[in-house]
Motif scaffolding. Structure first.
Motif, PDB file in Angstrom:
ATOM      1  N   ILE A   3      69.449 -34.971   2.779  1.00  0.00           N
ATOM      2  CA  ILE A   3      69.727 -34.127   3.844  1.00  0.00           C
ATOM      3  C   ILE A   3      69.352 -32.574   3.583  1.00  0.00           C
ATOM      4  N   VAL A   4      69.055 -31.879   4.304  1.00  0.00           N
ATOM      5  CA  VAL A   4      68.377 -30.336   4.197  1.00  0.00           C
ATOM      6  C   VAL A   4      70.002 -29.828   4.769  1.00  0.00           C
ATOM      7  N   SER A   5      70.493 -28.702   3.935  1.00  0.00           N
ATOM      8  CA  SER A   5      71.673 -27.978   4.053  1.00  0.00           C
ATOM      9  C   SER A   5      71.847 -26.670   3.513  1.00  0.00           C
ATOM     10  N   PRO A 310      57.183 -32.792   6.862  1.00  0.00           N
ATOM     11  CA  PRO A 310      58.312 -33.509   6.343  1.00  0.00           C
ATOM     12  C   PRO A 310      59.671 -32.813   6.678  1.00  0.00           C
ATOM     13  N   ILE A 311      60.698 -33.301   6.764  1.00  0.00           N
ATOM     14  CA  ILE A 311      61.905 -32.464   6.964  1.00  0.00           C
ATOM     15  C   ILE A 311      62.598 -31.923   5.413  1.00  0.00           C
ATOM     16  N   THR A 312      62.092 -30.952   4.941  1.00  0.00           N
ATOM     17  CA  THR A 312      62.404 -30.379   3.576  1.00  0.00           C
ATOM     18  C   THR A 312      62.831 -28.976   3.910  1.00  0.00           C
ATOM     19  N   ALA A 313      63.603 -28.601   2.791  1.00  0.00           N
ATOM     20  CA  ALA A 313      64.031 -27.251   2.838  1.00  0.00           C
ATOM     21  C   ALA A 313      62.932 -26.171   3.091  1.00  0.00           C
ATOM     22  N   ALA A 314      62.008 -26.360   2.276  1.00  0.00           N
ATOM     23  CA  ALA A 314      61.022 -25.341   2.566  1.00  0.00           C
ATOM     24  C   ALA A 314      60.215 -25.426   3.815  1.00  0.00           C
ATOM     25  N   ASN A 315      59.972 -26.477   4.457  1.00  0.00           N
ATOM     26  CA  ASN A 315      59.581 -26.547   5.882  1.00  0.00           C
ATOM     27  C   ASN A 315      60.387 -25.954   6.810  1.00  0.00           C
ATOM     28  N   VAL A 333      58.361 -28.903  15.369  1.00  0.00           N
ATOM     29  CA  VAL A 333      58.972 -30.210  15.205  1.00  0.00           C
ATOM     30  C   VAL A 333      58.668 -30.472  13.666  1.00  0.00           C
ATOM     31  N   LEU A 334      59.456 -31.418  12.965  1.00  0.00           N
ATOM     32  CA  LEU A 334      59.426 -31.678  11.842  1.00  0.00           C
ATOM     33  C   LEU A 334      59.476 -33.164  11.564  1.00  0.00           C
ATOM     34  N   ALA A 335      58.688 -33.982  10.802  1.00  0.00           N
ATOM     35  CA  ALA A 335      58.929 -35.530  11.029  1.00  0.00           C
ATOM     36  C   ALA A 335      58.755 -36.217   9.715  1.00  0.00           C
ATOM     37  N   GLY A 336      59.877 -36.964   9.310  1.00  0.00           N
ATOM     38  CA  GLY A 336      60.029 -37.790   8.128  1.00  0.00           C
ATOM     39  C   GLY A 336      60.553 -37.056   6.997  1.00  0.00           C
ATOM     40  N   PHE A 337      61.075 -37.855   5.959  1.00  0.00           N
ATOM     41  CA  PHE A 337      61.646 -37.076   4.988  1.00  0.00           C
ATOM     42  C   PHE A 337      60.815 -37.563   3.825  1.00  0.00           C
ATOM     43  N   PRO A 338      60.558 -36.905   2.643  1.00  0.00           N
ATOM     44  CA  PRO A 338      60.081 -37.241   1.396  1.00  0.00           C
ATOM     45  C   PRO A 338      60.818 -38.317   0.826  1.00  0.00           C
ATOM     46  N   HIS A 339      60.093 -39.156  -0.134  1.00  0.00           N
ATOM     47  CA  HIS A 339      60.536 -40.445  -0.352  1.00  0.00           C
ATOM     48  C   HIS A 339      61.548 -40.321  -1.652  1.00  0.00           C
TER      49      HIS A 339
END
Length: 345
Positions: A3-5, A310-315, A333-339
């Motif tokens: 998650i990003v929170s 990707p869906i990250t805090a930085a992005n 938009v953002l797409a996908g999560f890091p592995h």
């Protein structure tokens, strides 16, 4: 799950304004879909709530934002009838539930549509919240019909809602569509979306409107800085028209100005149906399916303008920073999560 929170409302320049974390997977309720999120888009409401300008949890409690998503149904609740595992969907979620900045999200099936087959997940994720808002403004609040005559003014035509409102009005009504934009690139975008005319909201609106609609406009969607444009909007309106508003004005609107022309004012809040579990809550899923069909028929296009990765805090920090400028065109938009799953902090 990843998650990003965030734990407290901080300026978006602060590295702790978003955090890469891990959380427990949600469990679907009776009418819920458990969706594996493949892509999200960022809306102004995301930034407002993160900054403490909307409903949220007290500082220190984990909160998952995000109200646009496209993904795949992984599991369904016991009373679900509209979807099954493996279905590809898109939706805007509920303001009162954990959001889409997560690998997995639960969402009521009634507010979910089937992903347009002609779009990938990222392009589809740009659409739901702004599509629902524009649709409800035009057809539920202002009650515009396909044969309704007249002209429509869209103040802020290059934003997410404006972009969808231009397209829906052009494709589903016979109204003359007048959009506003203040930069060459936003003017071109509004024309690309299908506006008949584009005027400059950096200049007084009424005289510009009257040049292309001498009798005034019958409807206005006031999508940005309504308090700054309110007097000019009223001057541009034909008698007995209607105005739709989505933002909370920074200062009170003088409603008595509406009286001489018998103008109506309508608020649109696309989370009303999900928040209050209204009897017509399933209208949101229905309209998303109808728009998906329009997309696949080539009549409506995605408003995705940038994919931040990707869906990250930085992005997400970068995306929120751009949304906060108020100068975005279309949707981010953002797409996908890091592995790798980060540890909880």
């Amino acid at each position: 799950m990843k998650i990003v929170s965030f734990r407290q409302s901080l300026p978006i320049t602060d590295p702790n304004s978003f955090l890469d974390l891990a959380g427990d997977p949600p469990r679907p309720g009776p009418r819920d879909l458990l969706v594996e999120v493949h892509a999200i888009s960022v809306n102004p409401v995301d930034a407002k709530i993160r900054a403490g300008g909307g409903p949220g949890r007290p500082d220190g409690e984990l909160q998952i934002l995000g109200w646009d998503a496209a993904g795949v149904v992984k599991a369904v609740g016991a009373e679900v009838t509209l979807f099954r595992p493996g279905d590809e969907v898109y939706y805007a979620g509920s303001l009162d539930r954990p959001g889409s900045y997560a690998e997995l999200q639960c969402v009521d099936e009634r507010i979910v549509g089937r992903r347009p087959r002609s779009l990938d997940f990222a392009a589809a994720a740009a659409l739901p919240l702004t599509t629902i808002t524009a649709w409800e403004l035009l057809f539920d609040r202002l009650r515009i019909l396909p044969a309704t005559p007249g002209a429509l003014l869209i103040v802020g035509g290059a934003g997410g809602v404006g972009s969808m409102a231009i397209q829906l009005a052009r494709q589903l009504t016979g109204l003359t569509v007048i959009a506003t934009a203040s930069r060459p690139e936003t003017r071109l975008w509004c024309e690309h979306m299908g506006a008949h005319h584009v005027i400059d909201h950096g200049q007084p609106l009424a005289a510009q409107v009257r040049r292309v609609a001498p009798d005034g406009v019958n409807y206005t969607l006031a999508l940005t800085r309504t308090e700054d444009h309110f007097e000019q909007i009223i001057a541009a309106m034909a008698p007995q028209g209607a105005i739709g508003v989505i933002e909370n004005p920074s200062r009170p609107l003088e409603l008595t100005w509406l009286k001489p022309k018998s103008l109506a004012l309508h608020w649109e809040f696309m989370f009303t149906r999900s928040r209050y579990q209204t009897p017509d809550m399933a209208e949101q899923g229905r309209l998303l399916n109808e728009v998906a069909a329009l997309v696949d028929a080539g009549r409506i296009q995605t408003t995705m303008q940038a994919n931040f990765g990707p869906i990250t805090a930085a992005n997400l920090r970068q995306a929120h920073a751009l949304v906060e400028t108020g100068r975005t065109i279309g949707k981010i938009v953002l797409a996908g999560f890091p592995h790798a799953t980060p540890p909880e902090t």
